[in-house]
Design a protein around this motif. Structure first.
Motif, PDB file in Angstrom:
ATOM      1  N   SER A  67       0.768  -1.275  -0.049  1.00 49.34           N
ATOM      2  CA  SER A  67      -0.100  -0.092  -0.210  1.00 49.34           C
ATOM      3  C   SER A  67       0.799   1.251   0.019  1.00 49.34           C
ATOM      4  CB  SER A  67      -0.768  -0.003   1.213  1.00 49.34           C
ATOM      5  OG  SER A  67      -0.225  -0.117   2.468  1.00 49.34           O
ATOM      6  N   SER A  68       2.151   1.035   0.487  1.00 52.50           N
ATOM      7  CA  SER A  68       2.942   2.224   0.591  1.00 52.50           C
ATOM      8  C   SER A  68       3.411   2.718  -0.744  1.00 52.50           C
ATOM      9  CB  SER A  68       4.224   2.146   1.511  1.00 52.50           C
ATOM     10  OG  SER A  68       5.047   1.235   0.949  1.00 52.50           O
ATOM     11  N   ASN A  69       3.251   1.998  -1.679  1.00 53.54           N
ATOM     12  CA  ASN A  69       3.671   2.150  -3.316  1.00 53.54           C
ATOM     13  C   ASN A  69       2.852   3.161  -3.595  1.00 53.54           C
ATOM     14  OD1 ASN A  69       5.479   0.492  -4.784  1.00 53.54           O
ATOM     15  ND2 ASN A  69       4.341  -1.000  -3.663  1.00 53.54           N
ATOM     16  N   ILE A  70       1.551   3.787  -3.072  1.00 51.09           N
ATOM     17  CA  ILE A  70       0.909   4.678  -3.394  1.00 51.09           C
ATOM     18  C   ILE A  70       1.788   6.130  -3.042  1.00 51.09           C
ATOM     19  CG2 ILE A  70      -0.972   6.273  -2.644  1.00 51.09           C
ATOM     20  CD1 ILE A  70      -2.508   3.864  -1.487  1.00 51.09           C
ATOM     21  N   GLY A  71       2.352   6.057  -2.052  1.00 51.86           N
ATOM     22  CA  GLY A  71       3.458   7.128  -1.616  1.00 51.86           C
ATOM     23  C   GLY A  71       4.517   7.257  -2.230  1.00 51.86           C
ATOM     24  N   PHE A  72       5.185   5.989  -2.553  1.00 46.65           N
ATOM     25  CA  PHE A  72       6.352   5.923  -3.500  1.00 46.65           C
ATOM     26  C   PHE A  72       6.616   6.078  -4.913  1.00 46.65           C
ATOM     27  CE2 PHE A  72       7.851   3.555   0.483  1.00 46.65           C
ATOM     28  CZ  PHE A  72       8.843   4.421   1.024  1.00 46.65           C
ATOM     29  N   ALA A  73       5.229   5.448  -5.378  1.00 51.60           N
ATOM     30  CA  ALA A  73       5.408   5.196  -6.995  1.00 51.60           C
ATOM     31  C   ALA A  73       4.396   5.841  -7.823  1.00 51.60           C
ATOM     32  CB  ALA A  73       5.363   3.594  -7.351  1.00 51.60           C
ATOM     33  N   ALA A  74       3.181   6.010  -6.986  1.00 54.93           N
ATOM     34  CA  ALA A  74       2.082   6.444  -7.814  1.00 54.93           C
ATOM     35  C   ALA A  74       2.241   7.832  -8.413  1.00 54.93           C
ATOM     36  CB  ALA A  74       0.760   6.545  -7.065  1.00 54.93           C
ATOM     37  N   ASP A  75       1.672   8.426  -9.367  1.00 52.28           N
ATOM     38  CA  ASP A  75       1.667   9.811  -9.880  1.00 52.28           C
ATOM     39  C   ASP A  75       1.049  10.623  -8.661  1.00 52.28           C
ATOM     40  OD1 ASP A  75       2.814   8.936 -12.314  1.00 52.28           O
ATOM     41  OD2 ASP A  75       1.040   8.903 -13.117  1.00 52.28           O
ATOM     42  N   PRO A  76       1.603  11.812  -8.587  1.00 49.15           N
ATOM     43  CA  PRO A  76       0.849  12.521  -7.445  1.00 49.15           C
ATOM     44  C   PRO A  76      -0.560  13.253  -7.669  1.00 49.15           C
ATOM     45  CG  PRO A  76       3.211  13.397  -7.971  1.00 49.15           C
ATOM     46  CD  PRO A  76       2.949  12.385  -9.069  1.00 49.15           C
ATOM     47  N   ASP A  77      -0.877  12.947  -8.671  1.00 46.20           N
ATOM     48  CA  ASP A  77      -2.384  13.629  -9.073  1.00 46.20           C
ATOM     49  C   ASP A  77      -3.409  12.331  -8.678  1.00 46.20           C
ATOM     50  OD1 ASP A  77      -1.680  12.141 -10.962  1.00 46.20           O
ATOM     51  OD2 ASP A  77      -2.501  13.392 -12.388  1.00 46.20           O
ATOM     52  N   VAL A  78      -3.000  11.508  -8.447  1.00 48.95           N
ATOM     53  CA  VAL A  78      -3.843  10.213  -8.007  1.00 48.95           C
ATOM     54  C   VAL A  78      -3.580   9.606  -6.589  1.00 48.95           C
ATOM     55  CG1 VAL A  78      -4.048   9.505 -10.530  1.00 48.95           C
ATOM     56  CG2 VAL A  78      -2.415   8.340  -8.977  1.00 48.95           C
ATOM     57  N   GLN A  79      -2.650  10.136  -6.072  1.00 45.18           N
ATOM     58  CA  GLN A  79      -2.464   9.499  -4.542  1.00 45.18           C
ATOM     59  C   GLN A  79      -3.447   9.871  -3.633  1.00 45.18           C
ATOM     60  OE1 GLN A  79       1.392  11.657  -3.912  1.00 45.18           O
ATOM     61  NE2 GLN A  79       2.864   9.944  -4.386  1.00 45.18           N
ATOM     62  N   ALA A  80      -4.004  10.937  -3.674  1.00 44.57           N
ATOM     63  CA  ALA A  80      -5.051  11.048  -2.724  1.00 44.57           C
ATOM     64  C   ALA A  80      -6.315  10.442  -2.768  1.00 44.57           C
ATOM     65  CB  ALA A  80      -5.647  12.616  -2.740  1.00 44.57           C
ATOM     66  N   ASP A  81      -6.614  10.091  -4.114  1.00 45.68           N
ATOM     67  CA  ASP A  81      -7.758   9.146  -4.448  1.00 45.68           C
ATOM     68  C   ASP A  81      -7.328   7.758  -3.986  1.00 45.68           C
ATOM     69  OD1 ASP A  81     -10.306   8.502  -5.474  1.00 45.68           O
ATOM     70  OD2 ASP A  81      -9.189   7.369  -6.933  1.00 45.68           O
ATOM     71  N   TRP A  82      -6.253   7.249  -4.286  1.00 45.23           N
ATOM     72  CA  TRP A  82      -5.871   6.012  -3.644  1.00 45.23           C
ATOM     73  C   TRP A  82      -5.915   5.906  -2.344  1.00 45.23           C
ATOM     74  CZ3 TRP A  82      -6.128   1.584  -6.365  1.00 45.23           C
ATOM     75  CH2 TRP A  82      -5.692   1.721  -7.861  1.00 45.23           C
ATOM     76  N   TYR A  83      -5.491   6.902  -1.660  1.00 45.77           N
ATOM     77  CA  TYR A  83      -5.173   6.780  -0.048  1.00 45.77           C
ATOM     78  C   TYR A  83      -6.621   6.907   0.471  1.00 45.77           C
ATOM     79  CZ  TYR A  83      -0.354   6.874   1.087  1.00 45.77           C
ATOM     80  OH  TYR A  83       1.127   6.610   0.967  1.00 45.77           O
ATOM     81  N   ARG A  84      -7.596   7.601   0.161  1.00 46.89           N
ATOM     82  CA  ARG A  84      -9.024   7.764   0.616  1.00 46.89           C
ATOM     83  C   ARG A  84      -9.764   6.502   0.551  1.00 46.89           C
ATOM     84  NH1 ARG A  84      -9.115  13.020  -2.189  1.00 46.89           N
ATOM     85  NH2 ARG A  84      -8.763  14.632  -0.837  1.00 46.89           N
ATOM     86  N   ARG A  85      -9.426   5.943  -0.662  1.00 48.45           N
ATOM     87  CA  ARG A  85     -10.370   4.718  -0.999  1.00 48.45           C
ATOM     88  C   ARG A  85      -9.764   3.699  -0.143  1.00 48.45           C
ATOM     89  NH1 ARG A  85     -10.664   2.873  -6.881  1.00 48.45           N
ATOM     90  NH2 ARG A  85      -8.682   4.086  -7.035  1.00 48.45           N
ATOM     91  N   THR A  86      -8.614   3.473  -0.017  1.00 43.61           N
ATOM     92  CA  THR A  86      -7.838   2.425   0.836  1.00 43.61           C
ATOM     93  C   THR A  86      -8.203   2.812   2.397  1.00 43.61           C
ATOM     94  OG1 THR A  86      -5.948   2.235  -0.681  1.00 43.61           O
ATOM     95  CG2 THR A  86      -5.703   1.578   1.757  1.00 43.61           C
ATOM     96  N   VAL A  87      -8.385   3.839   2.712  1.00 42.39           N
ATOM     97  CA  VAL A  87      -8.492   3.935   4.403  1.00 42.39           C
ATOM     98  C   VAL A  87     -10.082   3.976   4.291  1.00 42.39           C
ATOM     99  CG1 VAL A  87      -8.857   5.790   6.161  1.00 42.39           C
ATOM    100  CG2 VAL A  87      -6.630   5.850   4.401  1.00 42.39           C
ATOM    101  N   GLU A  88     -10.914   4.384   3.754  1.00 39.59           N
ATOM    102  CA  GLU A  88     -12.415   4.232   3.812  1.00 39.59           C
ATOM    103  C   GLU A  88     -12.787   2.559   3.936  1.00 39.59           C
ATOM    104  OE1 GLU A  88     -14.069   6.453   0.525  1.00 39.59           O
ATOM    105  OE2 GLU A  88     -13.540   8.415   1.714  1.00 39.59           O
ATOM    106  N   GLY A  89     -12.026   1.904   3.149  1.00 33.46           N
ATOM    107  CA  GLY A  89     -12.356   0.580   2.857  1.00 33.46           C
ATOM    108  C   GLY A  89     -11.544  -0.456   3.850  1.00 33.46           C
ATOM    109  N   HIS A  90     -10.521   0.232   4.532  1.00 29.01           N
ATOM    110  CA  HIS A  90      -9.795  -0.456   5.453  1.00 29.01           C
ATOM    111  C   HIS A  90      -9.242  -1.604   4.488  1.00 29.01           C
ATOM    112  CE1 HIS A  90     -11.178   2.068   8.739  1.00 29.01           C
ATOM    113  NE2 HIS A  90     -12.453   1.404   8.456  1.00 29.01           N
TER     114      HIS A  90
END
Length: 402
Positions: free
Chosen positions: A100-123
């Motif tokens: 999951s930390s690949n969101i922070g390390f590898a994802a394009d900055p413009d999509v990181q927030a969306d990936w994090y929100r969905r990940t946290v909301e769905g646990h």
């Protein structure tokens, strides 16, 4: 591409205390029936629910998106504590942190927030199909999207988690020739979990093979691209650091269980000058040896865990030299945690005696777990990494193992 780091600074004493307490509570629950669950060899669905409920799955996610806002040191200590009771579940959690930390390390900055929100909301728990020595996944351009085909062995957490992180080579389209990370929901059409994980240890790590047959993949499913960027490639020393903490935790668990069994033993060996085993000088010598070795490994692990946070906080400013320095530090921990861990888990029977070899005792679980996972990649190559650096200032080429 400029990448900010979602992790800054290092863990405070109060943060570490909080997550230690959470992990210890979860570990106590897991310890109750760890041997029974190991023997059932089933996917750890209920165990992952426990991790979700405790908040451990969200520990590393940024607070701005509802996550725990914790540091890597806290996450790695939590993995170590769980490993004392159930190294299989600890492994799934460690891989989840890395995946999951690949969101922070590898994802394009413009999509990181969306990936994090969905990940946290769905646990979400993130499993993977990334095994770099099994490069058999191909993502073929198909209209506006792609089709994923191939087989991946050793896919930890994939069959039990919420999403699967898959690494694949793209053929055709604008991404032709790229190796990308795609994130797929567990029940995506065309994904088959083969359930063929039947190893000596780590039996509940959900590490079976996954087959992908014409799996539809949209551009929005692609998290990022494999590159040689030093910051993005901190992911490898991160997973190796998790391994070091797992092996330390297994050894600590083995020693704790061994002490419990030895204290309960009556009498002593008939040639002993002592009346009980716990007072036998040979028993005390072995315990003193193990305890001292583990204290040294723990000190190195704590130092390296914190050092990893310091490098991660650099974000795009991370240099090849920064990454190289933490890579070598992690390799040193990997060497000593592997060898001390296997030694303790193997020789713990010397203080517990023949009765502890009974199947119902389950003391072998610690050795089986560390013996199995420590074969993930040969520790001799970690020794070579360290030796080449110390002698010649030479770093190994960046890969998903180095």
């Amino acid at each position: 591409m400029t990448r900010r780091s979602y992790w800054s600074g290092t863990a405070s004493a109060s943060e570490l205390q909080h997550w230690r307490a959470v992990a210890e509570d979860v570990a106590a629950n897991l310890a109750v029936d760890a041997l029974e669950r190991d023997r059932r060899n089933e996917d750890p669905s209920a165990e992952l629910d426990l991790l979700r409920q405790s908040g451990l799955v969200d520990l590393l996610h940024p607070a701005e998106f509802g996550g725990g806002g914790g540091h890597w040191e806290s996450a790695l200590v939590a993995v170590r504590i769980l490993s004392r009771a159930d190294a299989s579940v600890a492994q799934v959690l460690a891989y989840h942190y890395i995946n999951s930390s690949n969101i922070g390390f590898a994802a394009d900055p413009d999509v990181q927030a969306d990936w994090y929100r969905r990940t946290v909301e769905g646990h979400w728990v993130w499993g993977d199909s990334v095994n770099p020595v099994d490069p058999d996944l191909v993502l073929t351009a198909d209209g506006d999207g792609y089709r994923l085909n191939g087989l991946k062995r050793f896919s930890t957490g994939a069959s039990a988690g919420d999403v699967v992180l898959a690494a694949a080579l793209v053929q055709g389209g604008e991404r032709d020739g790229q190796v990308v990370f795609a994130v797929l929901d567990h029940d995506r059409s065309g994904i088959t979990y083969l359930g063929d994980w039947d190893a000596l240890g780590q039996r509940l790590s959900a590490s079976g093979s996954v087959r992908f047959s014409g799996v539809p993949v949209a551009e929005a499913d692609i998290l990022g691209t494999l590159s040689d960027d030093p910051f993005a490639n901190l992911i490898t020393p991160g997973i190796q650091l998790a391994f070091g903490n797992i092996y330390l935790g297994v050894a600590e668990g083995a020693l704790a269980r061994g002490l419990e069994l030895t204290r309960a033993r009556k009498n002593a060996w008939f040639l002993s000058p002592a009346e009980t085993y716990r007072d036998d000088p040979f028993i005390q010598r072995v315990v003193g040896e193990f305890s001292s070795q583990l204290a040294a490994v723990e000190a190195l692990a704590d130092k390296t865990n914190r050092g990893f946070d310091e490098v991660v906080a650099l974000g795009s400013a991370t240099t090849a030299a920064d990454r190289g320095a933490i890579e070598i530090a992690v390799a040193k921990l990997k060497v000593v945690s592997t060898e001390v861990g296997i030694e303790v888990a193997n020789r713990i029977f010397e203080i517990t005696g023949s009765s502890s070899a009974k199947s119902e005792i389950g003391l072998d679980l610690f050795w089986r777990n560390i013996r199995t996972h420590s074969l993930h990649d040969p520790v001799d190559y970690k020794k070579l990494e360290v030796g080449a650096w110390e002698l010649n200032g030479q770093l190994q080429p960046i890969s998903l193992y180095t």
